[in-house]
Design a protein around this motif. Structure first.
Motif, PDB file in Angstrom:
ATOM      1  N   TYR A  55      85.314  21.560 -24.060  1.00 37.15           N
ATOM      2  CA  TYR A  55      84.326  22.011 -23.095  1.00 37.15           C
ATOM      3  C   TYR A  55      84.472  23.066 -22.098  1.00 37.15           C
ATOM      4  O   TYR A  55      85.759  23.125 -21.849  1.00 37.15           O
ATOM      5  CB  TYR A  55      83.965  20.648 -22.172  1.00 37.15           C
ATOM      6  N   LEU A  56      83.533  23.729 -21.717  1.00 35.33           N
ATOM      7  CA  LEU A  56      83.532  24.931 -20.760  1.00 35.33           C
ATOM      8  C   LEU A  56      82.535  25.075 -19.916  1.00 35.33           C
ATOM      9  O   LEU A  56      81.299  24.711 -20.318  1.00 35.33           O
ATOM     10  CB  LEU A  56      83.511  26.244 -21.872  1.00 35.33           C
ATOM     11  N   ARG A  57      82.805  25.332 -18.673  1.00 38.84           N
ATOM     12  CA  ARG A  57      81.841  25.910 -17.740  1.00 38.84           C
ATOM     13  C   ARG A  57      81.398  27.013 -17.646  1.00 38.84           C
ATOM     14  O   ARG A  57      82.178  28.019 -17.952  1.00 38.84           O
ATOM     15  CB  ARG A  57      82.260  25.450 -16.117  1.00 38.84           C
ATOM     16  N   GLY A  58      80.118  27.318 -17.759  1.00 33.79           N
ATOM     17  CA  GLY A  58      79.541  28.573 -17.819  1.00 33.79           C
ATOM     18  C   GLY A  58      78.005  28.614 -17.597  1.00 33.79           C
ATOM     19  O   GLY A  58      77.532  27.681 -17.604  1.00 33.79           O
ATOM     20  N   ASP A  59      77.599  30.038 -17.638  1.00 35.26           N
ATOM     21  CA  ASP A  59      76.012  30.233 -17.427  1.00 35.26           C
ATOM     22  C   ASP A  59      75.512  30.530 -18.513  1.00 35.26           C
ATOM     23  O   ASP A  59      75.818  31.489 -19.249  1.00 35.26           O
ATOM     24  CB  ASP A  59      75.988  31.211 -16.406  1.00 35.26           C
ATOM     25  N   ALA A  60      74.260  29.691 -19.171  1.00 31.58           N
ATOM     26  CA  ALA A  60      73.729  29.791 -20.381  1.00 31.58           C
ATOM     27  C   ALA A  60      73.065  31.001 -20.361  1.00 31.58           C
ATOM     28  O   ALA A  60      72.718  31.741 -21.555  1.00 31.58           O
ATOM     29  CB  ALA A  60      72.713  28.801 -20.354  1.00 31.58           C
ATOM     30  N   ARG A  61      72.561  31.919 -19.346  1.00 32.56           N
ATOM     31  CA  ARG A  61      71.968  33.041 -19.252  1.00 32.56           C
ATOM     32  C   ARG A  61      72.893  34.126 -19.645  1.00 32.56           C
ATOM     33  O   ARG A  61      72.499  35.274 -20.115  1.00 32.56           O
ATOM     34  CB  ARG A  61      71.315  33.350 -17.835  1.00 32.56           C
ATOM     35  N   VAL A  62      74.195  34.115 -19.423  1.00 32.19           N
ATOM     36  CA  VAL A  62      75.294  34.964 -19.780  1.00 32.19           C
ATOM     37  C   VAL A  62      76.396  34.454 -20.401  1.00 32.19           C
ATOM     38  O   VAL A  62      77.507  34.023 -19.982  1.00 32.19           O
ATOM     39  CB  VAL A  62      75.507  35.765 -18.584  1.00 32.19           C
ATOM     40  N   LEU A  63      76.240  34.264 -21.869  1.00 29.76           N
ATOM     41  CA  LEU A  63      77.440  33.386 -22.508  1.00 29.76           C
ATOM     42  C   LEU A  63      78.682  34.337 -22.844  1.00 29.76           C
ATOM     43  O   LEU A  63      78.496  35.506 -23.024  1.00 29.76           O
ATOM     44  CB  LEU A  63      76.781  32.896 -23.897  1.00 29.76           C
ATOM     45  N   PRO A  64      79.644  33.749 -22.504  1.00 37.04           N
ATOM     46  CA  PRO A  64      80.888  34.399 -22.490  1.00 37.04           C
ATOM     47  C   PRO A  64      81.612  34.413 -24.196  1.00 37.04           C
ATOM     48  O   PRO A  64      82.925  34.227 -24.497  1.00 37.04           O
ATOM     49  CB  PRO A  64      81.886  33.649 -21.622  1.00 37.04           C
ATOM     50  N   PHE A  65      80.644  34.786 -24.997  1.00 37.32           N
ATOM     51  CA  PHE A  65      81.014  34.919 -26.353  1.00 37.32           C
ATOM     52  C   PHE A  65      80.580  36.116 -26.928  1.00 37.32           C
ATOM     53  O   PHE A  65      79.509  36.621 -26.774  1.00 37.32           O
ATOM     54  CB  PHE A  65      80.581  33.522 -26.959  1.00 37.32           C
ATOM     55  N   ASP A  88      78.874  38.600 -30.345  1.00 36.72           N
ATOM     56  CA  ASP A  88      77.647  38.433 -31.004  1.00 36.72           C
ATOM     57  C   ASP A  88      78.118  37.679 -32.314  1.00 36.72           C
ATOM     58  O   ASP A  88      79.200  37.826 -32.830  1.00 36.72           O
ATOM     59  CB  ASP A  88      77.213  39.794 -31.219  1.00 36.72           C
ATOM     60  N   GLY A  89      77.191  36.713 -32.783  1.00 38.72           N
ATOM     61  CA  GLY A  89      77.728  36.188 -34.072  1.00 38.72           C
ATOM     62  C   GLY A  89      78.840  35.202 -34.255  1.00 38.72           C
ATOM     63  O   GLY A  89      79.344  34.828 -35.225  1.00 38.72           O
ATOM     64  N   ARG A 130      71.771  35.561 -29.795  1.00 46.48           N
ATOM     65  CA  ARG A 130      72.873  36.840 -29.717  1.00 46.48           C
ATOM     66  C   ARG A 130      74.016  36.013 -30.536  1.00 46.48           C
ATOM     67  O   ARG A 130      74.579  36.759 -31.108  1.00 46.48           O
ATOM     68  CB  ARG A 130      72.952  37.246 -28.385  1.00 46.48           C
ATOM     69  N   VAL A 131      74.492  35.019 -30.049  1.00 45.48           N
ATOM     70  CA  VAL A 131      75.813  34.395 -30.234  1.00 45.48           C
ATOM     71  C   VAL A 131      75.766  33.586 -31.679  1.00 45.48           C
ATOM     72  O   VAL A 131      76.525  33.299 -32.281  1.00 45.48           O
ATOM     73  CB  VAL A 131      76.355  33.589 -29.360  1.00 45.48           C
ATOM     74  N   LEU A 132      74.446  33.815 -32.442  1.00 43.54           N
ATOM     75  CA  LEU A 132      74.266  33.032 -33.683  1.00 43.54           C
ATOM     76  C   LEU A 132      74.788  33.977 -34.739  1.00 43.54           C
ATOM     77  O   LEU A 132      74.022  34.992 -34.854  1.00 43.54           O
ATOM     78  CB  LEU A 132      72.798  32.467 -33.768  1.00 43.54           C
ATOM     79  N   ALA A 133      75.579  33.495 -35.648  1.00 41.75           N
ATOM     80  CA  ALA A 133      75.883  34.271 -36.744  1.00 41.75           C
ATOM     81  C   ALA A 133      74.991  34.386 -38.045  1.00 41.75           C
ATOM     82  O   ALA A 133      73.952  33.555 -38.135  1.00 41.75           O
ATOM     83  CB  ALA A 133      77.171  33.643 -37.594  1.00 41.75           C
ATOM     84  N   PRO A 134      74.886  35.288 -38.765  1.00 38.61           N
ATOM     85  CA  PRO A 134      73.916  35.631 -39.603  1.00 38.61           C
ATOM     86  C   PRO A 134      74.125  34.437 -40.729  1.00 38.61           C
ATOM     87  O   PRO A 134      75.124  33.843 -40.992  1.00 38.61           O
ATOM     88  CB  PRO A 134      74.469  36.943 -40.632  1.00 38.61           C
TER      89      PRO A 134
END
Length: 210
Positions: free
Chosen positions: A101-111, A113-114, A140-144
């Motif tokens: 689990y990670l605390r973060g803002d869904a509008r600016v994901l810390p990951f 691309d892909g 954006r963070v979803l892989a092909p």
């Protein structure tokens, strides 16, 4: 912060969210049980093997841990939430060998691309300050070849729709029309877009082409 967001960040709600709050409200809103939603989530995201999964606005982690149980090998599910009380409950109640689990803002994901093979947000986009930005970050963070799935509010032209508008206006919840997310997915180049409506909730999923 509106009433709905204040409520979701309250420690008292984190303590009872999965045992009483969510099952009751989601059944009233959709006519579906939590067990049905969990089974469909695994099937819709096509989980299995060593996949990397991101669960946005994971709350106390009940869905995140369930998703992780469908994985094997190096598969891992990450639950992200902004609420510290919810994350504390997730760590206490829904830890596991393939979940974190990670605390973060869904509008600016810390990951990057892909990063993830599957990304989901079940029952929370209507709470996020900018749900469209959050959805674009999910894409954006979803892989092909990866799958995305959301459950969110639905504004219908019937008595259920009238209820959703009243509740949304009172609580600060956003209520989305039938085209917002299918159109957003299509504009982003996603395919296999499916939408199912159950009373006040819509379930939308899609695939990022390889």
């Amino acid at each position: 912060m509106n009433l709905a967001r204040r409520t979701m960040n309250h420690p008292a709600l984190a303590a009872v969210y999965e045992r009483a709050w969510r099952p009751t409200l989601f059944y009233l809103a959709s006519g579906r049980t939590t067990e049905s939603d969990r089974r469909d989530a695994v099937a819709t995201l096509r989980l299995g093997g060593a996949q990397k999964v991101l669960d946005i606005a994971c709350g106390p982690g009940n869905f995140t841990r369930h998703l992780s149980s469908a994985l094997t090998g190096d598969g891992f599910a990450v639950g992200l939430d902004y609420s510290e009380p919810m994350l504390a409950r997730a760590v206490a109640d829904n830890a596991g060998p393939r979940v974190g689990y990670l605390r973060g803002d869904a509008r600016v994901l810390p990951f990057a691309d892909g990063t993830f093979d599957a990304v989901c947000c079940f029952g929370a986009l209507y709470l996020i300050p900018d749900p469209i930005a959050a959805t674009r970050e999910m894409i954006r963070v979803l892989a092909p070849g990866g799958r995305i799935a959301i459950t969110t509010s639905y504004r219908a032209d019937n008595p259920f729709g009238d209820v959703s508008r009243v509740v949304g206006g009172w609580s600060g919840l956003r209520v989305f029309d039938t085209r917002t997310f299918p159109d957003l997915f299509a504009e982003a180049g996603l395919v296999e877009i499916e939408q199912h409506v159950h009373r006040l909730l819509q379930y939308v999923s899609a695939t990022r082409p390889k």
